[in-house]
Design a protein around this motif. Structure first.
Motif, mmCIF file in Angstrom:
data_model
loop_
_atom_site.group_PDB
_atom_site.id
_atom_site.type_symbol
_atom_site.label_atom_id
_atom_site.label_comp_id
_atom_site.label_asym_id
_atom_site.label_seq_id
_atom_site.Cartn_x
_atom_site.Cartn_y
_atom_site.Cartn_z
ATOM 1 N N ASP A 255 32.007 34.562 36.718
ATOM 2 C CA ASP A 255 31.688 35.654 35.846
ATOM 3 C C ASP A 255 32.106 37.108 36.335
ATOM 4 O O ASP A 255 31.492 37.472 37.058
ATOM 5 N N SER A 256 33.276 37.478 35.938
ATOM 6 C CA SER A 256 33.890 38.737 36.833
ATOM 7 C C SER A 256 32.856 39.831 36.488
ATOM 8 O O SER A 256 32.662 40.698 37.222
ATOM 9 N N ALA A 257 32.219 40.079 35.209
ATOM 10 C CA ALA A 257 31.250 40.983 34.862
ATOM 11 C C ALA A 257 30.015 40.973 35.816
ATOM 12 O O ALA A 257 29.396 42.109 35.866
ATOM 13 N N ALA A 258 29.809 39.863 36.344
ATOM 14 C CA ALA A 258 28.329 39.748 37.219
ATOM 15 C C ALA A 258 28.812 39.966 38.610
ATOM 16 O O ALA A 258 27.715 40.046 39.469
ATOM 17 N N VAL A 259 30.085 40.123 39.105
ATOM 18 C CA VAL A 259 30.372 40.331 40.341
ATOM 19 C C VAL A 259 29.895 41.612 40.875
ATOM 20 O O VAL A 259 30.402 42.785 40.138
ATOM 21 N N PRO A 260 29.070 42.057 41.861
ATOM 22 C CA PRO A 260 28.570 43.327 42.196
ATOM 23 C C PRO A 260 29.864 44.093 43.118
ATOM 24 O O PRO A 260 30.350 43.105 43.913
ATOM 25 N N TYR A 261 29.960 45.404 42.908
ATOM 26 C CA TYR A 261 31.017 45.974 43.955
ATOM 27 C C TYR A 261 30.229 47.280 44.594
ATOM 28 O O TYR A 261 29.388 47.878 43.897
ATOM 29 N N SER A 292 43.703 34.115 33.619
ATOM 30 C CA SER A 292 44.290 34.675 32.464
ATOM 31 C C SER A 292 43.382 35.602 31.868
ATOM 32 O O SER A 292 43.769 36.571 30.829
ATOM 33 N N ALA A 293 42.124 35.616 32.038
ATOM 34 C CA ALA A 293 41.084 36.538 31.348
ATOM 35 C C ALA A 293 40.883 37.955 31.974
ATOM 36 O O ALA A 293 40.097 38.618 31.497
ATOM 37 N N VAL A 294 41.676 37.884 33.417
ATOM 38 C CA VAL A 294 41.264 39.225 33.878
ATOM 39 C C VAL A 294 42.370 40.145 34.143
ATOM 40 O O VAL A 294 43.511 39.313 34.241
ATOM 41 N N SER A 295 42.597 41.263 34.364
ATOM 42 C CA SER A 295 43.851 42.121 35.013
ATOM 43 C C SER A 295 44.169 41.828 36.321
ATOM 44 O O SER A 295 43.178 41.389 37.118
ATOM 45 N N THR A 296 45.207 42.177 36.522
ATOM 46 C CA THR A 296 45.857 41.982 37.880
ATOM 47 C C THR A 296 44.981 42.904 39.070
ATOM 48 O O THR A 296 44.565 42.310 40.043
ATOM 49 N N ASP A 297 44.507 44.038 38.496
ATOM 50 C CA ASP A 297 43.542 44.921 39.403
ATOM 51 C C ASP A 297 42.103 44.102 39.622
ATOM 52 O O ASP A 297 41.744 44.103 40.591
ATOM 53 N N GLU A 298 41.565 43.298 38.347
ATOM 54 C CA GLU A 298 40.356 42.723 38.827
ATOM 55 C C GLU A 298 40.552 41.384 39.645
ATOM 56 O O GLU A 298 39.634 41.313 40.496
ATOM 57 N N ALA A 299 41.706 40.774 39.578
ATOM 58 C CA ALA A 299 42.055 39.966 40.426
ATOM 59 C C ALA A 299 42.214 40.159 41.909
ATOM 60 O O ALA A 299 41.575 39.672 42.645
ATOM 61 N N LEU A 300 42.495 41.317 41.984
ATOM 62 C CA LEU A 300 42.898 41.904 43.593
ATOM 63 C C LEU A 300 41.448 41.967 44.205
ATOM 64 O O LEU A 300 41.254 41.851 45.065
#
Length: 337
Positions: A255-261, A292-300
């Motif tokens: 869940d990309s929205a749950a990943v802390p940064y 496919s559900a996230v942008s290239t920036d999010e994937a990086l």
């Protein structure tokens, strides 16, 4: 003196890319010590190899008895920050992390130091070693000597030996469908370190995150009965998660929205401070990952090469956000939503 300017890379981002590394060690995955020593009349190895290279785990584990196993690992890298004391702290925490990722407790460490003796003063090397000793002391781990070489690039790390109960070993191939995925440190260390190397700007939040031991997280995971874990370092969250999912024969849902940064990570990405190691991580996992559900920036960011990152555990522990789950194996090893 800016130590990061004396190295071509920084921290765990200077690792050999994971795909290339797997090619190098192909065919070396299983120890044949018993057969070889028997054939030449040598000594039999002491104990059984419980964890080796087969699943790409963080350390080797050899069982000595029903209640005791030895954990062995080593880790070193070029300067990730300019401050020598902080570099020593970070490198030591990173090396000790491999023992914690296996559910173990570090017992003794040996320093590994490469130093350009005609370029950098030895006073800086002393500070590096002092930082490493401080973190080892915090971990309750002896530091007993080590090895040094004259090298064009400064490098520092440790070879660490620890202990673990064989029935409490945490490993890559123990993931099962239905288990949640928890992450114990925020991501973004790599892009902040890249910005630091390029500009000299210091990010205390990144330094303290890297210098923080994974001891408490490992204890909580073991006490919770968790048996599947890894630490997130140079191959990024996606790379280490792919190795875990592949070894366990499952699919990992993130869940990309749950990943802390860390604070400032997205700004560093926006401004282009992405290491070559991060881009190689993403290239490596892309064929087996649904992005496919996230942008290239999010994937990086998800592939960002971490140094002394947190533990990724298949289970829930206090204080660690749940960022996904393991499900039965599907088309992809990793799916990011």
């Amino acid at each position: 003196m800016r130590l990061t300017q004396y190295a071509h890379g920084g921290g765990c981002a200077c690792k050999i890319p994971p795909g290339e590394l797997e090619t190098i060690v192909a065919g070396l995955a299983r120890s044949t010590a018993s057969a070889e020593t028997s054939a030449v009349g040598g000594d039999q190895p002491v104990g059984d190899l419980l964890v080796g290279l087969d699943a790409g785990d963080d350390a080797a584990v050899v069982g000595l008895s029903d209640g005791l196993a030895v954990v062995a690992t080593t880790d070193f890298f070029t300067p990730v920050v300019d401050d020598p004391y902080d570099w020593g702290r970070i490198a030591a925490a990173n090396a000790l992390s491999d023992v914690y990722a296996m559910g173990g407790r570090p017992v003794v460490a040996l320093n590994l130091l490469a130093w350009p003796r005609d370029v950098l003063p030895f006073e800086l090397a002393t500070e590096v070693l002092r930082g490493g000793l401080a973190v080892a002391n915090q971990a309750g781990c002896h530091v007993a000597g080590g090895h040094s070489v004259d090298d064009p690039e400064p490098k520092y790390g440790m070879a660490v030996t620890g202990v673990v109960r064989p029935d409490q070993v945490m490993r890559n191939d123990a993931g099962r469908p239905g288990l949640p995925l928890s992450l114990t440190k925020p991501l973004g260390i790599g892009v902040l370190n890249s910005r630091h190397k390029a500009t000299g700007e210091v990010f205390p939040q990144a330094v303290e995150t890297m210098a923080t031991l994974n001891r408490d997280a490992a204890r909580a995971a073991v006490q919770a009965g968790i048996r599947c874990a890894t630490d997130v370092t140079g191959f990024g969250l996606l790379g280490h998660l792919y190795k875990l999912a592949r070894a366990s024969g499952v699919t990992a849902i993130v869940d990309s929205a749950a990943v802390p940064y860390l604070e400032g990570a997205r700004e560093a990405l926006r401004d282009g401070y992405v290491s070559g190691g991060t881009r190689r991580n993403l290239d490596w996992v892309a064929p087996w990952t649904d992005l496919s559900a996230v942008s290239t920036d999010e994937a990086l960011l998800l592939a960002d090469a971490q140094t002394s990152g947190g533990l990724l555990v298949a289970g829930e522990i206090p204080g660690a956000p749940v960022i996904g789950e393991l499900v039965p194996r599907g088309e992809y090893a990793v799916v990011v939503r």
